[in-house]
Design a protein around this motif. Structure first.
Motif, PDB file in Angstrom:
ATOM      1  N   ASP A 114       0.831  -1.208   0.000  1.00 53.73           N
ATOM      2  CA  ASP A 114       0.000   0.000   0.000  1.00 53.73           C
ATOM      3  C   ASP A 114       0.864   1.255   0.000  1.00 53.73           C
ATOM      4  O   ASP A 114       0.536   2.246  -0.658  1.00 53.73           O
ATOM      5  N   THR A 115       1.971   1.209   0.733  1.00 55.27           N
ATOM      6  CA  THR A 115       2.866   2.369   0.771  1.00 55.27           C
ATOM      7  C   THR A 115       3.528   2.567  -0.584  1.00 55.27           C
ATOM      8  O   THR A 115       3.673   3.709  -1.045  1.00 55.27           O
ATOM      9  N   ILE A 116       3.909   1.479  -1.251  1.00 48.23           N
ATOM     10  CA  ILE A 116       4.478   1.599  -2.598  1.00 48.23           C
ATOM     11  C   ILE A 116       3.454   2.248  -3.529  1.00 48.23           C
ATOM     12  O   ILE A 116       3.798   3.133  -4.320  1.00 48.23           O
ATOM     13  N   LYS A 117       2.201   1.856  -3.418  1.00 46.35           N
ATOM     14  CA  LYS A 117       1.149   2.468  -4.246  1.00 46.35           C
ATOM     15  C   LYS A 117       1.038   3.964  -3.970  1.00 46.35           C
ATOM     16  O   LYS A 117       0.833   4.756  -4.891  1.00 46.35           O
ATOM     17  N   GLN A 118       1.185   4.364  -2.708  1.00 43.73           N
ATOM     18  CA  GLN A 118       1.131   5.791  -2.367  1.00 43.73           C
ATOM     19  C   GLN A 118       2.313   6.540  -2.973  1.00 43.73           C
ATOM     20  O   GLN A 118       2.160   7.655  -3.479  1.00 43.73           O
ATOM     21  N   VAL A 119       3.500   5.930  -2.916  1.00 44.13           N
ATOM     22  CA  VAL A 119       4.681   6.560  -3.524  1.00 44.13           C
ATOM     23  C   VAL A 119       4.453   6.702  -5.026  1.00 44.13           C
ATOM     24  O   VAL A 119       4.722   7.759  -5.609  1.00 44.13           O
ATOM     25  N   TYR A 120       3.938   5.656  -5.670  1.00 46.46           N
ATOM     26  CA  TYR A 120       3.657   5.717  -7.107  1.00 46.46           C
ATOM     27  C   TYR A 120       2.602   6.771  -7.421  1.00 46.46           C
ATOM     28  O   TYR A 120       2.665   7.426  -8.465  1.00 46.46           O
ATOM     29  N   ALA A 121       1.632   6.960  -6.536  1.00 49.21           N
ATOM     30  CA  ALA A 121       0.604   7.989  -6.759  1.00 49.21           C
ATOM     31  C   ALA A 121       1.229   9.384  -6.739  1.00 49.21           C
ATOM     32  O   ALA A 121       0.833  10.262  -7.516  1.00 49.21           O
ATOM     33  N   CYS A 123       4.499   9.965  -7.354  1.00 45.87           N
ATOM     34  CA  CYS A 123       5.541   9.988  -8.394  1.00 45.87           C
ATOM     35  C   CYS A 123       5.206   8.945  -9.465  1.00 45.87           C
ATOM     36  O   CYS A 123       5.820   7.871  -9.498  1.00 45.87           O
ATOM     37  N   PRO A 124       4.242   9.243 -10.337  1.00 41.69           N
ATOM     38  CA  PRO A 124       3.808   8.250 -11.329  1.00 41.69           C
ATOM     39  C   PRO A 124       4.936   7.778 -12.242  1.00 41.69           C
ATOM     40  O   PRO A 124       4.901   6.648 -12.735  1.00 41.69           O
ATOM     41  N   ARG A 125       5.931   8.607 -12.453  1.00 44.18           N
ATOM     42  CA  ARG A 125       7.059   8.215 -13.297  1.00 44.18           C
ATOM     43  C   ARG A 125       7.777   6.988 -12.724  1.00 44.18           C
ATOM     44  O   ARG A 125       8.258   6.134 -13.460  1.00 44.18           O
ATOM     45  N   LEU A 126       7.819   6.883 -11.384  1.00 43.21           N
ATOM     46  CA  LEU A 126       8.458   5.724 -10.765  1.00 43.21           C
ATOM     47  C   LEU A 126       7.682   4.447 -11.050  1.00 43.21           C
ATOM     48  O   LEU A 126       8.271   3.389 -11.260  1.00 43.21           O
ATOM     49  N   GLU A 127       6.361   4.545 -11.065  1.00 38.34           N
ATOM     50  CA  GLU A 127       5.569   3.356 -11.373  1.00 38.34           C
ATOM     51  C   GLU A 127       5.817   2.914 -12.813  1.00 38.34           C
ATOM     52  O   GLU A 127       5.940   1.715 -13.094  1.00 38.34           O
ATOM     53  N   GLU A 128       5.911   3.890 -13.723  1.00 38.43           N
ATOM     54  CA  GLU A 128       6.201   3.566 -15.128  1.00 38.43           C
ATOM     55  C   GLU A 128       7.533   2.835 -15.265  1.00 38.43           C
ATOM     56  O   GLU A 128       7.726   2.034 -16.168  1.00 38.43           O
ATOM     57  N   ARG A 129       8.457   3.121 -14.355  1.00 45.13           N
ATOM     58  CA  ARG A 129       9.815   2.588 -14.445  1.00 45.13           C
ATOM     59  C   ARG A 129      10.133   1.593 -13.320  1.00 45.13           C
ATOM     60  O   ARG A 129      11.293   1.319 -13.049  1.00 45.13           O
ATOM     61  N   LYS A 130       9.114   1.021 -12.699  1.00 50.86           N
ATOM     62  CA  LYS A 130       9.325   0.181 -11.513  1.00 50.86           C
ATOM     63  C   LYS A 130      10.263  -0.996 -11.737  1.00 50.86           C
ATOM     64  O   LYS A 130      10.944  -1.423 -10.808  1.00 50.86           O
TER      65      LYS A 130
END
Length: 169
Positions: A114-121, A123-130
């Motif tokens: 859940d915390t990773i999802k919050q970080v991605y929310a 910083c969406p660029r990080l989710e794109e590059r996970k």
């Protein structure tokens, strides 16, 4: 009562007296900035609070507990995260693995996702590059990752050293 109290800390690099009787307080909800010229001791102060360096004398208290002689990993467990100058991400690991390492002190493993999802929310660029190797990210993306990694421990205070260094205006 202050969340963080630094009283009369003195730090030396060998015989060089780098910090002399530095004192300040940080109250809950405050944003505090250390401002000064290069070599004034800003980085040394943050490294001392986070346990990377030891003060020869003085006191550092977080939520009324003495942390001056506490090891770094225990300071993180207490609720202080540090985003160091120069990012210091794990270059050879993926973005996701870097974030997971930021949660290493947590006992609530089931909530880490859940915390990773919050970080991605944030910083969406990080989710794109996970799944991308962190060392191949741009400077700004690496800075986002360093901040995201700090957030993963669910800190009460984040110490940020030169957060905009190397970023284009």
């Amino acid at each position: 009562m202050a969340m963080l109290t630094v009283e009369n800390i003195n730090v030396y690099y060998g015989v060089i007296h780098a910090l002399k009787d530095i004192s300040f307080q940080v109250n809950e909800g405050e944003i505090v900035a250390l401002i000064g010229a290069n070599g004034a001791g800003k980085t040394t102060t943050l490294q001392t609070v986070s346990g990377m360096l030891s003060a020869k004398s003085g006191s550092i208290r977080f939520q009324d507990q003495e942390i001056s002689r506490m090891p770094e990993h225990k300071i993180v467990k207490q609720g202080i995260s540090h985003v160091p100058e120069g990012r210091r991400i794990f270059q050879d690991l993926t973005v996701c693995d870097n974030l997971l390492l930021g949660s290493y002190t947590r006992h609530d493993r089931k909530n880490v996702g859940d915390t990773i999802k919050q970080v991605y929310a944030h910083c969406p660029r990080l989710e794109e590059r996970k799944n991308q190797i962190a060392g191949t990210l741009s400077g700004g993306e690496q800075q986002m990752l360093a901040i995201g990694r700090a957030l993963m421990s669910l800190p009460r205070i984040i110490l940020m050293d030169e957060p905009s260094m190397g970023l284009s205006p």
